[in-house]
Design an enzyme around this catalytic site. Structure first.
Site, mmCIF file in Angstrom:
data_model
loop_
_atom_site.group_PDB
_atom_site.id
_atom_site.type_symbol
_atom_site.label_atom_id
_atom_site.label_comp_id
_atom_site.label_asym_id
_atom_site.label_seq_id
_atom_site.Cartn_x
_atom_site.Cartn_y
_atom_site.Cartn_z
ATOM 1 N N LYS A 1 -11.815 4.805 5.900
ATOM 2 C CA LYS A 1 -10.860 3.911 6.547
ATOM 3 C C LYS A 1 -11.319 3.666 7.975
ATOM 4 O O LYS A 1 -11.496 4.598 8.753
ATOM 5 C CB LYS A 1 -9.462 4.537 6.537
ATOM 6 C CG LYS A 1 -8.426 3.697 7.259
ATOM 7 C CD LYS A 1 -7.030 4.259 7.089
ATOM 8 C CE LYS A 1 -6.026 3.439 7.869
ATOM 9 N NZ LYS A 1 -4.656 3.940 7.693
ATOM 10 N N LYS B 1 -11.257 0.821 3.117
ATOM 11 C CA LYS B 1 -10.295 -0.033 3.793
ATOM 12 C C LYS B 1 -10.787 -0.386 5.171
ATOM 13 O O LYS B 1 -11.220 0.509 5.885
ATOM 14 C CB LYS B 1 -8.968 0.739 3.876
ATOM 15 C CG LYS B 1 -7.881 0.051 4.626
ATOM 16 C CD LYS B 1 -6.700 0.965 4.725
ATOM 17 C CE LYS B 1 -5.655 0.258 5.563
ATOM 18 N NZ LYS B 1 -4.490 1.075 5.769
HETATM 19 C C1 PBG Z 1 -1.306 4.118 8.075
HETATM 20 C C2 PBG Z 1 -1.654 2.830 7.417
HETATM 21 C C3 PBG Z 1 -2.009 1.633 8.043
HETATM 22 C C4 PBG Z 1 -2.252 0.714 7.043
HETATM 23 C C5 PBG Z 1 -2.019 1.353 5.839
HETATM 24 N N1 PBG Z 1 -1.677 2.665 6.087
HETATM 25 C C6 PBG Z 1 -2.018 1.299 9.471
HETATM 26 C C7 PBG Z 1 -3.095 1.787 10.330
HETATM 27 O O1 PBG Z 1 -3.950 2.576 9.952
HETATM 28 O O2 PBG Z 1 -3.061 1.384 11.506
HETATM 29 C C8 PBG Z 1 -2.692 -0.704 7.254
HETATM 30 C C9 PBG Z 1 -2.480 -1.611 6.096
HETATM 31 C C10 PBG Z 1 -2.645 -3.052 6.396
HETATM 32 O O3 PBG Z 1 -3.068 -3.479 7.484
HETATM 33 O O4 PBG Z 1 -2.344 -3.832 5.492
HETATM 34 N N2 PBG Z 1 -0.128 4.668 7.512
#
Ligand code: PBG
Length: 347
Positions: free
Chosen positions: A217, A269
């Site tokens: 991520k 992601k």
């Molecule tokens: C953290 C989380 C995020 C997203 C999913 N889980 C936010 C981040 O990491 O800032 C982002 C998902 C998206 O942008 O669609 N709980």
């Protein structure tokens, strides 16, 4: 030219270009001539069962509230959450990923580890509504629950405290399991989070709850619209725990670590800007690989389509197809229910 063989025998080797017939014998367009031919020879399949619909439940809401940065997406109250889950199931979607926004936030995210906290309430409602028809997944992370908006608890000095956070994740996952979740999905990028959650689940008798790890991520600006969807209070960024977008090899390391810790599925992601990473991970991992088409990817297409600059449906399906082609077995996307409907009608 093939290398000359000894004594006039067959060539010692042939090059690729000599082995493959050339134009005018070779005509790749033959396989593109009719819709029936294209349909038959398409390498990549897409169907609703591979899609996961993220849903946002907000504690204390009376009616759904549209998220301004994500046209078509709303924060949901319990009734509309049930309806959205039922629609996803009816469309043939493979799962839902639940997020919750609590009425109260504090520095250690207490609402995440309260049995009646909003995410547990959401999971119970969705399991009751559609459990068994699709997978009920939930985000295991503190950022929606902390007043500072970080994914973990902080040290005195204000840094995200990796090891102290793990206990909170474990506790959170056990409560989600008790609420009936099929898949716990840690997204906080703390080192050791998969092992900590696996140990906590197993210790509480929840061996059967699966872990989908947000393994690779990145610290991405494409999460911008999501921060509004969850009323994020974050100031600053997550670069001390999420990956640097410049790194490719590191994603494989993260995946291997999560697999060693017991992840049942792994995720990359964001999706579209990270197809190279996804392709690497799909080659490396012997488990299902998912990709998260994040909020910014969604909102870009929605904004352009709203202006008539892009054909919405075609672009949505092309992006999902591209993510599949790069190696995703499953895709989290805000278009899941709608796209599953299109795909079912096409099939
Ligand atoms: C953290 C989380 C995020 C997203 C999913 N889980 C936010 C981040 O990491 O800032 C982002 C998902 C998206 O942008 O669609 N709980």
């Amino acid at each position: 030219m093939a290398a000359q063989s000894q004594a006039g025998g067959p060539p010692a080797f042939v090059t690729m270009t000599e082995a493959v017939p050339q134009y005018p014998i070779a005509r790749p367009r033959r396989l593109r001539r009719t819709a029936a031919m294209r349909r038959f020879v398409r390498e990549t399949d897409l169907s609703g069962r591979r899609l996961v619909q993220p849903l946002f439940y907000k504690e204390g809401l009376a009616t759904p509230t549209p998220v301004a940065t994500m046209p078509g997406v709303s924060q949901l109250d319990l009734d509309s959450l049930r309806r959205a889950a039922a629609q996803a199931a009816a469309a043939g979607v493979g799962g839902v990923m639940l997020f919750a926004i609590p009425a109260q936030r504090d520095d250690c995210g207490t609402a995440a580890v309260a049995p009646e906290g909003p995410l547990n309430v959401a999971v119970r409602a969705v399991v009751e509504e559609v459990g068994g028809d699709l997978l009920v997944m939930a985000d295991v992370c503190l950022d929606e629950f902390t007043d500072h908006g970080h994914c973990g608890v902080l040290t005195e000095a204000g840094e995200v405290d990796n090891d102290a956070t793990l206990a909170h994740y474990g506790q959170m996952a056990v409560l989600l399991a008790e609420a009936g979740v099929d898949v716990a999905s840690p997204s906080g990028m703390m080192d050791g989070q998969v092992a900590a959650i696996r140990a906590a689940l197993d210790g509480a008798g929840h061996q059967d709850v699966a872990i989908l790890a947000y393994a690779a991520k990145y610290a991405s600006a494409f999460y911008g619209p999501f921060r509004e969807a969850v009323d994020s209070t974050l100031t600053g960024d997550r670069r001390t725990y999420q990956q640097d977008p410049g790194n490719r090899r590191e994603a494989r390391r993260e995946v291997l670590l999560d697999l060693a810790e017991g992840a049942d599925m792994v995720m990359v992601k964001p999706a579209l800007g990270y197809l190279d990473v996804l392709s690497d991970v799909a080659r490396e991992a012997l488990v299902p690989v998912l990709a998260y088409q994040v909020s910014g990817e969604y909102s870009m297409v929605e904004a352009a389509a709203e202006r008539g600059w892009l054909d919405r449906r075609s672009v949505v399906l092309e992006t999902l197809g591209s993510i599949r082609r790069a190696g995703a077995d499953g895709i989290l996307t805000y278009w899941a229910t709608e796209a599953a409907g299109w795909l079912a009608a096409e099939a």
